[in-house]
Design a protein around this motif. Structure first.
Motif, PDB file in Angstrom:
ATOM      1  N   ARG A 123       0.834  -1.214   0.000  1.00 33.90           N
ATOM      2  CA  ARG A 123       0.000   0.000   0.000  1.00 33.90           C
ATOM      3  C   ARG A 123       0.862   1.255   0.000  1.00 33.90           C
ATOM      4  N   VAL A 124       1.909   1.256   0.809  1.00 38.26           N
ATOM      5  CA  VAL A 124       2.803   2.420   0.861  1.00 38.26           C
ATOM      6  C   VAL A 124       3.444   2.648  -0.506  1.00 38.26           C
ATOM      7  N   TRP A 125       3.900   1.572  -1.120  1.00 42.73           N
ATOM      8  CA  TRP A 125       4.501   1.670  -2.463  1.00 42.73           C
ATOM      9  C   TRP A 125       3.487   2.238  -3.455  1.00 42.73           C
ATOM     10  N   ASP A 126       2.251   1.747  -3.402  1.00 40.63           N
ATOM     11  CA  ASP A 126       1.247   2.182  -4.364  1.00 40.63           C
ATOM     12  C   ASP A 126       0.877   3.648  -4.156  1.00 40.63           C
ATOM     13  N   VAL A 127       0.714   4.057  -2.901  1.00 40.27           N
ATOM     14  CA  VAL A 127       0.339   5.444  -2.630  1.00 40.27           C
ATOM     15  C   VAL A 127       1.434   6.395  -3.100  1.00 40.27           C
ATOM     16  N   SER A 128       2.684   6.056  -2.809  1.00 41.33           N
ATOM     17  CA  SER A 128       3.782   6.950  -3.191  1.00 41.33           C
ATOM     18  C   SER A 128       3.910   7.065  -4.701  1.00 41.33           C
ATOM     19  N   ARG A 129       3.760   5.943  -5.406  1.00 40.43           N
ATOM     20  CA  ARG A 129       3.855   5.972  -6.866  1.00 40.43           C
ATOM     21  C   ARG A 129       2.554   6.480  -7.494  1.00 40.43           C
ATOM     22  N   ASP A 140       0.121   8.558  -6.375  1.00 42.75           N
ATOM     23  CA  ASP A 140      -0.141   9.999  -6.287  1.00 42.75           C
ATOM     24  C   ASP A 140       0.677  10.757  -7.327  1.00 42.75           C
ATOM     25  N   GLU A 141       1.918  10.361  -7.474  1.00 43.05           N
ATOM     26  CA  GLU A 141       2.794  11.028  -8.444  1.00 43.05           C
ATOM     27  C   GLU A 141       2.294  10.826  -9.871  1.00 43.05           C
ATOM     28  N   SER A 142       1.886   9.589 -10.201  1.00 38.76           N
ATOM     29  CA  SER A 142       1.432   9.311 -11.560  1.00 38.76           C
ATOM     30  C   SER A 142       0.100   9.989 -11.855  1.00 38.76           C
ATOM     31  N   ARG A 143      -0.785  10.034 -10.842  1.00 37.40           N
ATOM     32  CA  ARG A 143      -2.080  10.704 -11.039  1.00 37.40           C
ATOM     33  C   ARG A 143      -1.889  12.198 -11.259  1.00 37.40           C
ATOM     34  N   THR A 144      -0.979  12.793 -10.490  1.00 38.11           N
ATOM     35  CA  THR A 144      -0.687  14.217 -10.668  1.00 38.11           C
ATOM     36  C   THR A 144      -0.157  14.491 -12.069  1.00 38.11           C
ATOM     37  N   ARG A 145       0.668  13.605 -12.559  1.00 42.25           N
ATOM     38  CA  ARG A 145       1.238  13.793 -13.894  1.00 42.25           C
ATOM     39  C   ARG A 145       0.148  13.772 -14.967  1.00 42.25           C
ATOM     40  N   THR A 146      -0.818  12.880 -14.818  1.00 38.22           N
ATOM     41  CA  THR A 146      -1.927  12.831 -15.771  1.00 38.22           C
ATOM     42  C   THR A 146      -2.736  14.117 -15.735  1.00 38.22           C
ATOM     43  N   ARG A 147      -3.093  14.569 -14.539  1.00 39.36           N
ATOM     44  CA  ARG A 147      -3.926  15.770 -14.418  1.00 39.36           C
ATOM     45  C   ARG A 147      -3.194  16.994 -14.956  1.00 39.36           C
ATOM     46  N   GLU A 148      -1.905  17.082 -14.710  1.00 43.23           N
ATOM     47  CA  GLU A 148      -1.143  18.226 -15.217  1.00 43.23           C
ATOM     48  C   GLU A 148      -1.084  18.211 -16.738  1.00 43.23           C
ATOM     49  N   ALA A 149      -0.964  17.023 -17.312  1.00 45.57           N
ATOM     50  CA  ALA A 149      -0.945  16.935 -18.774  1.00 45.57           C
ATOM     51  C   ALA A 149      -2.265  17.425 -19.368  1.00 45.57           C
TER      52      ALA A 149
END
Length: 512
Positions: A325-331, A333-342
């Motif tokens: 879960r910790v691995w998934d949350v850390s990765r 959040d970063e990937s979701r932010t990248r999509t929204r910024e794009a």
């Protein structure tokens, strides 16, 4: 805060004005009774851009008062008789959340009131033998006033049948047969706004989005390629709200659409001028790359979580679920932010504008007007030959990283064959369909292999992190071994799958 629901309905033209002209639907299919719920006064102001970009993509945005669902309603087209309605609370201005959901359609253009539609609605509920509501039958007396240009007013009566949640979709057909017998025909307008725009003369402002370019020769390679590009560009726009709302499979579908567009532009360079399309391919690659970070995380999360869940309890040692879960949350959040910024970037909106321009004015070369069979078969077979070369190279490599990398490149080539075949299917029929199906089988197998390879790298990272934290790495090592065995099994399957895909008969059929 928004809420959404799927609505499935059909609209009809009443045979005579007033509720007295409606047929009794008791006993029609599963309808055991019909109950009246009264009359509602609804007042809706529809918003759109000055050139009606929402209406041009069959979407509507309204601010409605009256009735039980007052508020802002964004309706997005789905398939058949269904639409998705996204609701937001009543406010003076268009809610920011809804502005964001229509950005792929408006491209940031101002939203303004374009039509006011008031309806006096009589509602009846169609119920089954247990009293459960199956559908809502509503009769609307409608008055529409244009809020742009020289104004204009129109009035009409409209009958709607909307399915309740969980009701069988076949009920619409059953009810329609009864209505037809009574002389009640389907409406030729998909929405009240569409009819109001047409009848007040405002529909001339609708920005065309589906019409084929005038200079394309019907039945030519250019026509088939342009139709495919038009479909995929429309799909990209339509998927945008789903990705913004983080709906299941939205990112995956948008990423695949980017790849389909790129594949078409690459494979059919004999039809389209690459001086125009190569920059577009580069931008589509950028967007697919931004989406890919989140999609790859989705795939890995599902794969690793599923693998852990399948292990017997006595083989799950240490805080495995917590670390995952910790691995998934850390990765994640970063990937979701990248999509929204794009999707929030000016670069993305420029890409959508460029695709619109490509669809309206495709940069056709001389071969675009020729006979479709030789031009399109050659394009597909060129990709097929590239796949064959990459497969031969991959199978020559010894097991290890070099072969893994070569198989990944072969997978990409298989996708290009598949997409090139999709474009050509309307022109070349079953032979190219069979070739595309075989290429898809190769792509699927190599995709499973690549997923296993990527999972091994991630599992090794998790094992190292667990060990560094003083935890046992036993479970991570066990899963790593399973993934390694899975990758090896896919490689053992590959020769037989490739033999089927490289059958000389496939090429012969396409050449004829």
């Amino acid at each position: 805060m928004t809420q959404s629901k799927r609505e499935t309905e059909r609209k009809y033209e009443p045979s005579s004005p007033g509720a007295d002209g409606l047929p009794d639907l008791t006993g029609v299919g599963p309808v055991a009774s019909v109950t009246e719920t009264g009359t509602e006064e609804l007042d809706a102001v529809y918003h759109d851009t000055v050139d009606l970009r929402l209406a041009g993509t069959s979407a509507t945005l309204r601010r409605r008062t009256g009735g039980s669902d007052a508020g802002w309603h964004l309706k997005l087209p789905l398939t058949g008789d269904s639409r998705e309605e996204v609701r937001a609370a009543l406010s003076d201005d268009v809610p920011a959340a809804l502005r964001e959901l229509v950005l792929s359609r408006t491209r940031g253009a101002e939203l303004r009131p374009v039509m006011r539609i008031r309806s006096a609605r009589s509602v009846r509920h169609l119920r089954d033998a247990e009293g459960t509501v199956l559908a809502e039958l509503s009769l609307d007396e409608v008055r529409a006033d244009s809020l742009s240009g020289g104004g204009g007013r129109t009035e009409w009566s409209e009958l709607e049948v909307e399915l309740a949640d969980g009701a069988p979709t076949g009920l619409l057909d059953t009810v329609e047969r009864k209505l037809r017998k009574k002389g009640i025909a389907r409406s030729d307008s998909p929405s009240k706004l569409a009819r109001a725009l047409r009848d007040t003369g405002a529909s001339a402002e609708v920005k065309p989005s589906r019409r084929a370019p005038d200079k394309v020769v019907p039945g030519s390679p250019g026509a088939y390629v342009a139709a495919y590009l038009r479909e995929q560009a429309g799909t990209l726009v339509a998927l945008d709200p789903a990705v913004r709302r983080d709906l299941p499979d939205g990112v995956h579908k948008m990423r695949v659409t980017c790849r389909r567009l790129r594949g078409c532009l690459r494979s059919y360079r004999s039809v389209l001028d690459r001086r125009v399309t190569d920059p577009l391919r580069a931008e589509l690659k950028w967007l697919a790359g931004e989406l890919g970070v989140e999609r790859d995380q989705e795939v890995l999360r599902a794969r690793l979580s599923g693998a852990v869940a399948e292990l017997p309890d006595d083989l799950v040692l240490g805080p495995v679920a917590a670390r995952l879960r910790v691995w998934d949350v850390s990765r994640g959040d970063e990937s979701r932010t990248r999509t929204r910024e794009a999707l929030a970037s000016a670069r993305y909106l420029r890409l959508l504008d460029a695709l619109d321009g490509l669809v309206r004015r495709p940069p056709l070369r001389a071969k675009a007007a020729g006979k479709p069979a030789p031009v399109m078969a050659k394009a597909v077979l060129k990709e097929y030959d590239r796949l064959a070369g990459r497969m031969d190279h991959a199978l020559e490599q010894p097991p290890g990283q070099a072969r893994d990398a070569a198989l990944h490149q072969a997978r990409k080539a298989a996708k290009k064959v598949r997409y090139a075949a999709e474009v050509a299917r309307p022109a070349l029929g079953k032979p190219v369909g069979r070739l595309g199906k075989r290429a898809k089988a190769v792509q699927k197998l190599l995709g499973e292999h690549q997923d296993a390879v990527v999972a091994q790298d991630t599992l090794r990272e998790l094992a190292v992190a667990a060990h560094g934290a003083g935890e046992t790495a036993f479970t991570w090592g066990l899963l790593h071994g399973q993934e390694r065995a899975g990758a090896r099994a896919r490689q053992e399957e590959l020769p037989s799958v490739w033999r089927a895909a490289s059958d000389p008969a496939l090429r012969t059929a396409l050449n004829h």
